[in-house]
Scaffold this active site. Structure first.
Site, PDB file in Angstrom:
ATOM      1  N   THR A 196       1.721  -5.033   4.383  1.00 40.71           N
ATOM      2  CA  THR A 196       1.648  -5.067   5.799  1.00 40.71           C
ATOM      3  C   THR A 196       1.151  -6.809   6.066  1.00 40.71           C
ATOM      4  OG1 THR A 196      -0.644  -4.330   6.040  1.00 40.71           O
ATOM      5  CG2 THR A 196       1.060  -2.848   6.294  1.00 40.71           C
ATOM      6  N   ASP A 197       0.525  -7.348   5.180  1.00 37.70           N
ATOM      7  CA  ASP A 197      -0.151  -8.562   5.557  1.00 37.70           C
ATOM      8  C   ASP A 197       0.826  -9.683   5.834  1.00 37.70           C
ATOM      9  OD1 ASP A 197      -2.646  -7.472   5.181  1.00 37.70           O
ATOM     10  OD2 ASP A 197      -2.876  -8.275   3.208  1.00 37.70           O
TER      11      ASP A 197
ATOM     12  N   GLN B  74      -1.800 -20.377  20.938  1.00 40.94           N
ATOM     13  CA  GLN B  74      -2.572 -19.343  20.181  1.00 40.94           C
ATOM     14  C   GLN B  74      -2.618 -18.207  20.739  1.00 40.94           C
ATOM     15  OE1 GLN B  74      -6.664 -21.275  19.550  1.00 40.94           O
ATOM     16  NE2 GLN B  74      -5.588 -23.125  19.082  1.00 40.94           N
TER      17      GLN B  74
ATOM     18  N   ASP C  98       2.192  -7.690  -4.307  1.00 38.46           N
ATOM     19  CA  ASP C  98       1.223  -7.639  -3.158  1.00 38.46           C
ATOM     20  C   ASP C  98       1.751  -8.480  -2.154  1.00 38.46           C
ATOM     21  OD1 ASP C  98      -1.977  -6.666  -2.467  1.00 38.46           O
ATOM     22  OD2 ASP C  98      -1.529  -8.910  -1.521  1.00 38.46           O
TER      23      ASP C  98
ATOM     24  N   THR D  22       0.729  -1.172  -0.003  1.00 38.87           N
ATOM     25  CA  THR D  22       0.019   0.055  -0.035  1.00 38.87           C
ATOM     26  C   THR D  22       0.722   1.250  -0.109  1.00 38.87           C
ATOM     27  OG1 THR D  22      -1.836  -1.295   1.263  1.00 38.87           O
ATOM     28  CG2 THR D  22      -1.799   1.227   1.182  1.00 38.87           C
TER      29      THR D  22
END
Length: 353
Positions: A95-96, A283, A63, A19
């Site tokens: 960022t992902d 988790q 991406d 982005t």
């Protein structure tokens, strides 16, 4: 601490995609990638930095959801080929998957003694309220920072929304907020306010002056097994029996707990006996696996599952890919997973796995 340098720093900006590198086409209104060769036009604040900035751009930009071992190798190659020419490196990244890339680079860049700072943004750099300009400018300033003519932060880091985080301790925790990243199990390395305040006691410094040793081999034969109440034998069996599988990151409950059903423990033991390396991580966003605390965790130990301590999922995946890529045996991988190679995990004083 007096942070300065005797001469102007040189920083290489590596734009992979994401982005931060987007700008709105004035004619169509569509977000498009801009050429970072014209970076000063879009971020004139860079003129005020006491360093020179050059850039290399992925062609085409990627991406972040498409990033993986091939792109990690490409970044490492760029850094290795330009290592002697620059004082620091800033990697612009979507960022992902930024935390996965940061974790992988921390292992692949052995003997790193210069800053490699990953950053990006939640809004394109061409938008009015973008977080990209501040993230970019501050990341470059951190990459250029020196004390006693040595880099202040000679490790792989993520800088985002005022905080500098160890790369292999970082996870993305928000899809919307500007402060999108957290390091839940390790302190912030620096905070950027009016000035940039570094916590020198937390920064990783190389123990030797060996030359940079880039690594490129990564083994993708790893998987994530996330436990949930009611998980079926078919799901566990199908994952553990993936052809060619070598390593599994198993996300368990709390401090490393899992069901004690006989079928579940038998499947784990069968996998370990076949040579699988199964790494137990929690988790929970914060905290560590302690398999000696409860009976359920101890039963996992008895099957041959090893502790991932307080590792993030991103780091455990990258570390397994790296170690198997080095050609290590399952036993050797287990040994290295139980060691902190580059500050990625905290080993308890009692040494419990």
């Amino acid at each position: 601490m007096n942070i300065h340098r005797k001469e102007k720093a040189s920083i290489l900006l590596i734009y992979t995609g994401g982005t931060i590198g987007m700008i709105k086409n004035p004619d169509t209104g569509v977000l498009e990638t801009f050429n970072f060769q014209h970076l000063l036009k879009h971020v004139p604040d860079l003129n005020d930095l006491d360093c020179s900035v050059s850039s290399i751009q992925f062609d085409p930009p990627m991406d972040s959801s498409a990033m993986g071992p091939d792109s990690w190798q490409k970044i490492v190659k760029i850094i290795a080929e330009n290592y002697s020419l620059y004082d620091g490196f800033v990697v612009l990244h979507g960022t992902d998957t930024m935390a996965f890339t940061a974790s992988a680079l921390s292992f692949m860049l052995e003997n790193l003694a210069k800053p490699v700072i990953l950053t990006g943004s939640q809004l394109p750099i061409g938008m009015l309220r973008t977080d990209g300009k501040e993230n970019l400018v501050t990341a470059i300033e951190i990459a250029a920072a020196r004390a006693n003519d040595l880099p202040v932060v000679p490790e792989v880091c993520v800088f985002f929304e005022n905080d500098l985080l160890r790369g292999n301790r970082t996870s993305k925790m928000s899809a919307d907020n500007f402060n999108a990243f957290r390091s839940y199990n390790y302190p912030v390395l620096a905070h950027a306010g009016i000035s940039i305040n570094y916590d020198m006691t937390q920064i990783y410094y190389p123990v030797s002056r060996k030359p940079l040793k880039p690594h490129y081999a990564l083994d993708r034969n790893v998987a994530i097994l996330k436990l949930f109440p009611g998980i079926s034998p078919q799901v566990v069996e199908s994952i553990l029996n993936i052809p060619g599988l070598k390593g599994v990151v198993m996300e368990t409950f709390g401090s490393g707990n899992a069901p004690c059903d006989e079928w579940f423990l038998n499947l784990l033991k069968e996998g370990v006996d076949r040579g699988l390396v199964i790494v137990n991580i929690t988790q929970c966003r914060a905290g560590s696996v302690e398999m000696h605390r409860y009976e359920t965790g101890y039963k996992l130990l008895e099957t041959g599952v090893i502790s991932g301590f307080d590792s993030t999922t991103e780091c455990a995946v990258a570390k397994l890919m790296f170690l198997f890529g080095e050609g290590l045996t399952a036993d050797q991988v287990k040994e290295h997973m139980n060691c902190s190679l580059i500050g990625e995990i905290t080993i308890p004083e009692n040494g419990y796995l």
